[in-house]
Motif scaffolding. Structure first.
Motif, PDB file in Angstrom:
ATOM      1  N   PRO A  54       0.841  -1.195   0.000  1.00 31.12           N
ATOM      2  CA  PRO A  54       0.000   0.000   0.000  1.00 31.12           C
ATOM      3  C   PRO A  54       0.882   1.252   0.000  1.00 31.12           C
ATOM      4  CG  PRO A  54      -0.048  -1.076   2.149  1.00 31.12           C
ATOM      5  CD  PRO A  54       0.747  -1.944   1.236  1.00 31.12           C
ATOM      6  N   THR A  55       0.264   2.395  -0.202  1.00 31.60           N
ATOM      7  CA  THR A  55       0.988   3.664  -0.225  1.00 31.60           C
ATOM      8  C   THR A  55       0.408   4.604   0.823  1.00 31.60           C
ATOM      9  OG1 THR A  55       1.380   3.429  -2.592  1.00 31.60           O
ATOM     10  CG2 THR A  55       1.633   5.636  -1.676  1.00 31.60           C
ATOM     11  N   ILE A  56       1.262   5.175   1.641  1.00 37.07           N
ATOM     12  CA  ILE A  56       0.840   6.229   2.559  1.00 37.07           C
ATOM     13  C   ILE A  56       1.027   7.538   1.816  1.00 37.07           C
ATOM     14  CG2 ILE A  56       1.341   7.434   4.723  1.00 37.07           C
ATOM     15  CD1 ILE A  56       2.136   4.717   5.906  1.00 37.07           C
ATOM     16  N   THR A  57      -0.066   8.227   1.559  1.00 32.90           N
ATOM     17  CA  THR A  57      -0.005   9.469   0.787  1.00 32.90           C
ATOM     18  C   THR A  57       0.133  10.700   1.671  1.00 32.90           C
ATOM     19  OG1 THR A  57      -2.425   9.553   0.721  1.00 32.90           O
ATOM     20  CG2 THR A  57      -1.303   8.510  -1.148  1.00 32.90           C
ATOM     21  N   GLU A  76      -3.037  12.405  11.516  1.00 30.22           N
ATOM     22  CA  GLU A  76      -3.768  12.358  10.251  1.00 30.22           C
ATOM     23  C   GLU A  76      -3.025  11.441   9.299  1.00 30.22           C
ATOM     24  OE1 GLU A  76      -3.861  16.485   9.228  1.00 30.22           O
ATOM     25  OE2 GLU A  76      -5.151  17.001  10.918  1.00 30.22           O
ATOM     26  N   LEU A  77      -3.720  10.414   8.807  1.00 28.17           N
ATOM     27  CA  LEU A  77      -3.102   9.400   7.968  1.00 28.17           C
ATOM     28  C   LEU A  77      -3.991   9.128   6.760  1.00 28.17           C
ATOM     29  CD1 LEU A  77      -0.905   7.145   7.594  1.00 28.17           C
ATOM     30  CD2 LEU A  77      -2.466   5.643   8.844  1.00 28.17           C
ATOM     31  N   GLU A  78      -3.391   9.182   5.573  1.00 29.82           N
ATOM     32  CA  GLU A  78      -4.095   8.827   4.346  1.00 29.82           C
ATOM     33  C   GLU A  78      -3.296   7.745   3.634  1.00 29.82           C
ATOM     34  OE1 GLU A  78      -5.092  12.260   1.944  1.00 29.82           O
ATOM     35  OE2 GLU A  78      -5.544  13.434   3.738  1.00 29.82           O
ATOM     36  N   ARG A  84      -6.996  -4.009  -1.204  1.00 22.59           N
ATOM     37  CA  ARG A  84      -7.772  -3.573  -0.052  1.00 22.59           C
ATOM     38  C   ARG A  84      -6.847  -3.425   1.155  1.00 22.59           C
ATOM     39  NH1 ARG A  84     -11.205  -7.666   0.571  1.00 22.59           N
ATOM     40  NH2 ARG A  84     -10.408  -8.427   2.522  1.00 22.59           N
ATOM     41  N   LEU A  85      -7.009  -2.361   1.884  1.00 21.70           N
ATOM     42  CA  LEU A  85      -6.266  -2.147   3.120  1.00 21.70           C
ATOM     43  C   LEU A  85      -6.860  -3.027   4.222  1.00 21.70           C
ATOM     44  CD1 LEU A  85      -6.136   1.723   2.856  1.00 21.70           C
ATOM     45  CD2 LEU A  85      -4.198   0.193   2.572  1.00 21.70           C
ATOM     46  N   ALA A  86      -6.021  -3.500   5.123  1.00 22.08           N
ATOM     47  CA  ALA A  86      -6.500  -4.375   6.199  1.00 22.08           C
ATOM     48  C   ALA A  86      -6.381  -3.733   7.577  1.00 22.08           C
ATOM     49  CB  ALA A  86      -5.739  -5.700   6.178  1.00 22.08           C
ATOM     50  N   VAL A  87      -5.256  -3.058   7.842  1.00 24.03           N
ATOM     51  CA  VAL A  87      -5.057  -2.478   9.165  1.00 24.03           C
ATOM     52  C   VAL A  87      -4.073  -1.309   9.085  1.00 24.03           C
ATOM     53  CG1 VAL A  87      -3.183  -4.041   9.846  1.00 24.03           C
ATOM     54  CG2 VAL A  87      -4.640  -3.047  11.603  1.00 24.03           C
ATOM     55  N   ALA A  88      -4.305  -0.324   9.946  1.00 25.58           N
ATOM     56  CA  ALA A  88      -3.370   0.795  10.105  1.00 25.58           C
ATOM     57  C   ALA A  88      -3.024   0.880  11.587  1.00 25.58           C
ATOM     58  CB  ALA A  88      -4.003   2.099   9.640  1.00 25.58           C
ATOM     59  N   THR A  89      -1.729   0.987  11.879  1.00 27.62           N
ATOM     60  CA  THR A  89      -1.263   1.105  13.257  1.00 27.62           C
ATOM     61  C   THR A  89      -0.318   2.289  13.346  1.00 27.62           C
ATOM     62  OG1 THR A  89      -1.426  -1.276  13.598  1.00 27.62           O
ATOM     63  CG2 THR A  89      -0.051  -0.058  15.144  1.00 27.62           C
ATOM     64  N   CYS A  90      -0.616   3.202  14.244  1.00 26.64           N
ATOM     65  CA  CYS A  90       0.263   4.339  14.487  1.00 26.64           C
ATOM     66  C   CYS A  90       0.798   4.227  15.914  1.00 26.64           C
ATOM     67  CB  CYS A  90      -0.470   5.654  14.286  1.00 26.64           C
ATOM     68  SG  CYS A  90      -0.919   5.944  12.564  1.00 26.64           S
ATOM     69  N   THR A  91       2.117   4.336  16.023  1.00 23.45           N
ATOM     70  CA  THR A  91       2.793   4.189  17.310  1.00 23.45           C
ATOM     71  C   THR A  91       3.541   5.471  17.612  1.00 23.45           C
ATOM     72  OG1 THR A  91       3.074   1.833  16.833  1.00 23.45           O
ATOM     73  CG2 THR A  91       4.401   2.748  18.614  1.00 23.45           C
ATOM     74  N   ILE A  92       3.363   6.000  18.803  1.00 19.37           N
ATOM     75  CA  ILE A  92       4.118   7.171  19.249  1.00 19.37           C
ATOM     76  C   ILE A  92       5.254   6.655  20.112  1.00 19.37           C
ATOM     77  CG2 ILE A  92       4.049   9.325  20.554  1.00 19.37           C
ATOM     78  CD1 ILE A  92       1.050   9.481  19.830  1.00 19.37           C
ATOM     79  N   VAL A 145       0.909   0.629   7.536  1.00 19.03           N
ATOM     80  CA  VAL A 145      -0.334   0.204   6.897  1.00 19.03           C
ATOM     81  C   VAL A 145      -0.081  -1.144   6.233  1.00 19.03           C
ATOM     82  CG1 VAL A 145      -2.075   0.797   5.182  1.00 19.03           C
ATOM     83  CG2 VAL A 145      -1.003   2.604   6.515  1.00 19.03           C
ATOM     84  N   THR A 146      -1.019  -2.080   6.434  1.00 16.62           N
ATOM     85  CA  THR A 146      -0.930  -3.428   5.872  1.00 16.62           C
ATOM     86  C   THR A 146      -2.147  -3.684   5.002  1.00 16.62           C
ATOM     87  OG1 THR A 146       0.206  -4.142   7.879  1.00 16.62           O
ATOM     88  CG2 THR A 146      -0.684  -5.877   6.459  1.00 16.62           C
ATOM     89  N   ASP A 147      -1.928  -4.337   3.846  1.00 17.91           N
ATOM     90  CA  ASP A 147      -3.067  -4.680   2.987  1.00 17.91           C
ATOM     91  C   ASP A 147      -3.442  -6.146   3.180  1.00 17.91           C
ATOM     92  OD1 ASP A 147      -1.299  -6.208   1.433  1.00 17.91           O
ATOM     93  OD2 ASP A 147      -1.240  -4.785  -0.213  1.00 17.91           O
ATOM     94  N   VAL A 148      -4.484  -6.591   2.481  1.00 17.15           N
ATOM     95  CA  VAL A 148      -4.966  -7.966   2.650  1.00 17.15           C
ATOM     96  C   VAL A 148      -3.954  -9.009   2.183  1.00 17.15           C
ATOM     97  CG1 VAL A 148      -7.403  -7.394   2.625  1.00 17.15           C
ATOM     98  CG2 VAL A 148      -6.237  -7.855   0.467  1.00 17.15           C
ATOM     99  N   GLY A 149      -2.994  -8.624   1.359  1.00 11.37           N
ATOM    100  CA  GLY A 149      -1.930  -9.529   0.931  1.00 11.37           C
ATOM    101  C   GLY A 149      -0.757  -9.556   1.896  1.00 11.37           C
ATOM    102  N   GLN A 150      -0.899  -8.898   3.057  1.00 11.82           N
ATOM    103  CA  GLN A 150       0.122  -8.795   4.102  1.00 11.82           C
ATOM    104  C   GLN A 150       1.329  -7.972   3.667  1.00 11.82           C
ATOM    105  OE1 GLN A 150      -0.536  -9.772   7.326  1.00 11.82           O
ATOM    106  NE2 GLN A 150      -2.522 -10.025   6.347  1.00 11.82           N
ATOM    107  N   ASN A 151       1.171  -7.117   2.650  1.00  8.12           N
ATOM    108  CA  ASN A 151       2.214  -6.168   2.255  1.00  8.12           C
ATOM    109  C   ASN A 151       2.095  -4.954   3.162  1.00  8.12           C
ATOM    110  OD1 ASN A 151       3.041  -7.675  -0.188  1.00  8.12           O
ATOM    111  ND2 ASN A 151       0.964  -7.191  -0.829  1.00  8.12           N
ATOM    112  N   THR A 152       3.244  -4.395   3.549  1.00  2.00           N
ATOM    113  CA  THR A 152       3.212  -3.252   4.468  1.00  2.00           C
ATOM    114  C   THR A 152       4.054  -2.103   3.947  1.00  2.00           C
ATOM    115  OG1 THR A 152       5.114  -4.020   5.736  1.00  2.00           O
ATOM    116  CG2 THR A 152       2.954  -4.772   6.481  1.00  2.00           C
TER     117      THR A 152
END
Length: 187
Positions: A54-57, A76-78, A84-92, A145-152
Motif C-alpha cells: 500500500p501507499t501512505i499518501t 492524520e493518515l491517508e 484492499r487495506l487491512a489495518v493501520a497502526t500508528c505508534t508514538i 499500513v498493511t493490505d490484505v496480501g500482508q504487504n506493508t
C-alpha cells in the motif's frame, strides 16, 4: 466456444486473493455437424497474489508541537492500495536520536476494509499504560499500513512536547520572557 482461435481473454471475473484458478481447454473438429472433441487439457493453475505494498499518501500530526499539559494531538493518515487495506497502526515513540525507535508511548490501531482511507486518530497526550502525561521532548509518530496480501509500508512524522508554561514559537518550545517580550530577547 471461442471459435477458431488459439487464445482468448475473459473479463469481468471476480477473482479472490490467494485462490488458485485453473483453465481447461479442449478442441473439436468434424464435418457436417459431426463434432469430434479432443481430450481436455488442464493448466497447472495460477494463484492470484497481491505483490504491491500500500501507499501512505499523507501523515501529519496536528498540532505538531504541544505543551505537556495540553489535551493531545490528532494523527492524520491517508493511505491507498490496489486491492484492499487491512489495518493501520500508528505508534508514538520517544525520539532517542537513534535510527531505531525509542520506548513506546501509545499505540492506535484501526481495522480497514477499503482501498483508500483518510484517518484522524486522536491521541490524548497520555502514556497508554501509566495514563501519565507524556514527558516533554521529541517524539516520533510511526504509522504502518498493511493490505490484505500482508504487504506493508510505513511513514513517520515528528512530534514535539514542550514543558508546561513554555510557548510554541517559530516551530520550537520557548520559555516566555519575564517582561512579556520574545523569549531570549534583550529586553
Amino acid at each position: 466456444d471461442v471459435g477458431e482461435t488459439t487464445q482468448t481473454t475473459i473479463t469481468g471475473l471476480n477473482l479472490q486473493l490467494a485462490t488458485i484458478y485453473q483453465t481447461q481447454v479442449r478442441g473439436y473438429g468434424g464435418t457436417a455437424g459431426d463434432k469430434v472433441f479432443s481430450a481436455t487439457t488442464s493448466s497447472d493453475g495460477v494463484q492470484v497474489v497481491d505483490a504491491a505494498a500500500p501507499t501512505i499518501t499523507r501523515i501529519a500530526v496536528n498540532p505538531p508541537i504541544l505543551v505537556a499539559d495540553n489535551s493531545g494531538a490528532t494523527i492524520e493518515l491517508e493511505a491507498i492500495d490496489d486491492t484492499r487495506l487491512a489495518v493501520a497502526t500508528c505508534t508514538i515513540v520517544v525520539d532517542a536520536g537513534l535510527p531505531a525507535p525509542g520506548p513506546v508511548v501509545a499505540v492506535m490501531t484501526r481495522k480497514l476494509t477499503v482501498t483508500k482511507t483518510k484517518l484522524e486518530l486522536p491521541w490524548n497526550g497520555l502514556y497508554d499504560i501509566s495514563k501519565k502525561i507524556a514527558e516533554p521532548g521529541p517524539y516520533r509518530v510511526i504509522c504502518k499500513v498493511t493490505d490484505v496480501g500482508q504487504n506493508t509500508t510505513s511513514a513517520e512524522a515528528p512530534l514535539l512536547i514542550c514543558q508546561p508554561g513554555e510557548i510554541v514559537k517559530a516551530g520550537a518550545c520557548q520559555t516566555p520572557s519575564v517582561n512579556g517580550g520574545d523569549a531570549g530577547s534583550d529586553g
